[in-house]
Write a protein that holds these residues in place. Structure first.
Motif: not given
Length: 403
Positions: A211, A236, A239-240, A242-244, A269
Motif C-alpha cells: 500500500g 501484493k 493487487r495494490e 490495480n486497486t489504486r 489480477e
C-alpha cells in the motif's frame, strides 16, 4: 557333500559381493545441491523436478563416464550463513564431487566465496546478481541463467522506444534487486540520456508494504515503472497497483514477471501490457523444447515452469562438464567448462571462457490477461550469446581482475 557345496557357494558369493561393493561405491558421482526450498517453493519445487528428470535421463542412458549421478540436496533457509554451513557439510561429510544450485543472490555469492576458499567447483543455477560472474566472479564458479545485466540489456531497447522520461523503480532491497536496478539505470541512461528516475522504492524481501509503496510511486507521477519484485511481493504489488490505479496510463517494465511461477498465482489480477522477461512454455515449438515438455509432462503430470528448465539444464550441464573432463577433479572441471557446449530445452548454450557465464537467453514479451489467466504474448527469444547483451570483453576482464 551338498552342505559343503552350499557353504562354498555362499562363501564365493560373499567374496564376490565384497569385491563388487567398492566398485559400486566408486560408481556414483555425487552432486551436492544447496537451495532455498522452504522460502521459495514456487520456483524451486518445479526446479527440483527438473533436476530429477535430468538425473533419470542421464542414468537411464548409462550415467556419466560409466557412473550414475546421485543428487543430494540441502535447504539453506534463504540465509547466506546456512548456505555456507550446508555446503561445507556436503563437501566434508557427504563427499560430493561438485556443488550446485542456490536461488537468492546473497546465498549464491556466499557459496561462490566458499567455493573460492575451498578451491571446489560450483555451478550456480539461478542467482542473478552480476557479481556471480563479473565483479565477484572467481575461478571455481560458473553460472547458468542470464544475470541482471543481461536481462536488463534485453529489456532496455524496447523500454527506450517507449520514450518515457520520468521513471520510478521498485525492487527487493538485497543483492539481486540492487544489481537489477543498477544495470537497468545504466543501460537506459545510455540509450536515452534525458531519462529521469523520480522515485525509488526498495522493499524488504518477502515483506513488502504494498500500500505505501504504491502510494509513494503514484505520488511521484512517473511515466513508467521498472519493477523487480517477484513471488508473493509481486502479487501484493500488482493487487495494490490495480486497486489504486497505479498502472493506468503508464508503462511497466518488469524482470521475471512473465515466468509462470509468478504469473499463474495472479490469476484474474494478471496485468495487461507489461514488458517482461519470462517463459511462455505453451508456445515454444522447437524440437528441443517439445521433447523436454513431453518428458516433463509424462513424469510429473504437470506443465513445466522456468524453474523446471533451470534445474534440468543445470544437471545436464554438470554431466556434460564431467564427461568432457573425464573426471570430477575441480581443476579439470574448470578447464572443461570453459567453452563447454550443452543442449538445453532452449537450444545449445555455451559457458563463456572469459566470465564463466552461460549463453542461455530469455524470452521477452508483453503480459496479457487472457480469460482470467496471465500469459505472455508477442514474445521473442533473445540469445544470450548475442554481444548486445554482454559488457565488452575488456570490461569483463577488468571486473574480474581479482580472479
Amino acid at each position: 557333500m551338498t552342505m559343503r557345496r552350499n557353504l562354498m557357494r555362499a562363501t564365493a558369493a560373499a567374496a564376490l559381493a565384497l569385491t563388487l561393493a567398492p566398485v559400486f561405491a566408486q560408481g556414483v558421482i555425487k552432486i551436492g545441491e544447496v537451495n532455498s526450498y522452504k522460502a521459495q517453493p514456487a520456483f524451486l519445487e518445479p526446479y527440483k523436478k527438473g533436476m530429477e528428470l535430468a538425473v533419470d535421463e542421464i542414468n537411464a542412458a548409462g550415467g556419466v563416464n560409466g557412473k550414475k549421478i546421485e543428487l543430494i540436496t540441502r535447504d539453506d533457509n534463504a540465509n547466506p550463513g546456512d548456505a555456507v554451513r550446508v555446503a561445507e557439510e556436503l563437501v566434508s561429510r557427504e563427499k560430493v564431487d561438485v556443488l550446485a544450485g542456490t536461488f537468492l543472490s546473497n546465498t549464491g555469492l556466499a557459496v561462490a566465496d566458499f567455493a573460492k576458499q575451498k578451491k571446489f567447483f560450483f555451478l550456480a543455477g539461478e542467482p542473478l546478481t552480476d557479481k556471480m560472474t563479473w565483479q565477484g566472479g572467481n575461478q571455481y564458479t560458473f553460472r547458468l541463467r542470464p544475470g541482471t545485466y543481461m536481462q536488463a540489456a534485453m529489456l532496455v531497447p524496447e523500454a527506450a522506444k517507449m520514450k518515457k522520461k520520468r521513471w520510478a523503480v521498485v525492487y527487493p532491497n538485497y543483492e539481486y534487486g540492487q544489481s537489477a536496478v543498477a544495470a537497468f539505470k545504466q543501460l537506459l541512461k545510455a540509450a536515452q540520456p534525458d531519462v529521469e528516475f523520480v522515485a525509488e522504492q526498495a522493499t524488504p524481501l518477502g515483506r513488502v508494504d504494498a500500500g505505501s509503496v504504491v502510494q509513494a510511486l503514484s505520488d511521484a507521477k512517473p511515466d513508467a515503472v521498472f519493477n523487480v519484485l517477484f513471488g508473493a511481493d509481486l502479487s501484493k504489488f500488482v493487487r495494490e497497483g490495480n486497486t489504486r490505479g497505479l498502472f493506468k496510463g503508464i508503462e511497466v517494465v518488469s524482470v521475471l514477471t512473465g515466468e509462470p511461477e509468478y504469473m499463474d498465482p495472479l490469476k484474474d489480477e494478471a496485468p495487461n501490457g507489461w514488458l517482461v522477461t519470462g517463459y511462455p512454455w505453451y508456445g515454444i515449438n522447437t524440437p528441443a523444447h517439445k521433447a523436454f515438455e513431453q518428458a516433463y509432462q509424462a513424469k510429473f503430470k504437470d506443465y513445466p515452469r522456468l524453474g523446471s528448465v533451470v534445474g534440468y539444464s543445470m544437471i545436464k550441464s554438470a554431466a556434460a562438464g564431467i564427461a568432457k573432463a573425464k573426471s570430477t577433479d575441480t581443476d579439470k572441471l574448470v578447464v572443461a567448462f570453459k567453452g563447454l557446449q550443452v543442449d538445453t530445452p532452449f537450444g545449445k548454450i555455451t559457458y563463456r571462457p572469459e566470465d564463466h557465464q552461460a549463453t542461455m537467453g530469455a524470452f521477452v514479451g508483453r503480459t496479457k490477461n487472457e480469460g482470467g489467466k496471465g500469459v505472455m504474448v508477442d514474445y521473442v527469444y533473445l540469445d544470450g550469446a548475442d554481444a548486445k547483451y554482454q559488457p565488452s570483453a575488456a570490461d569483463v576482464k577488468k571486473s574480474r581482475s581479482a580472479d
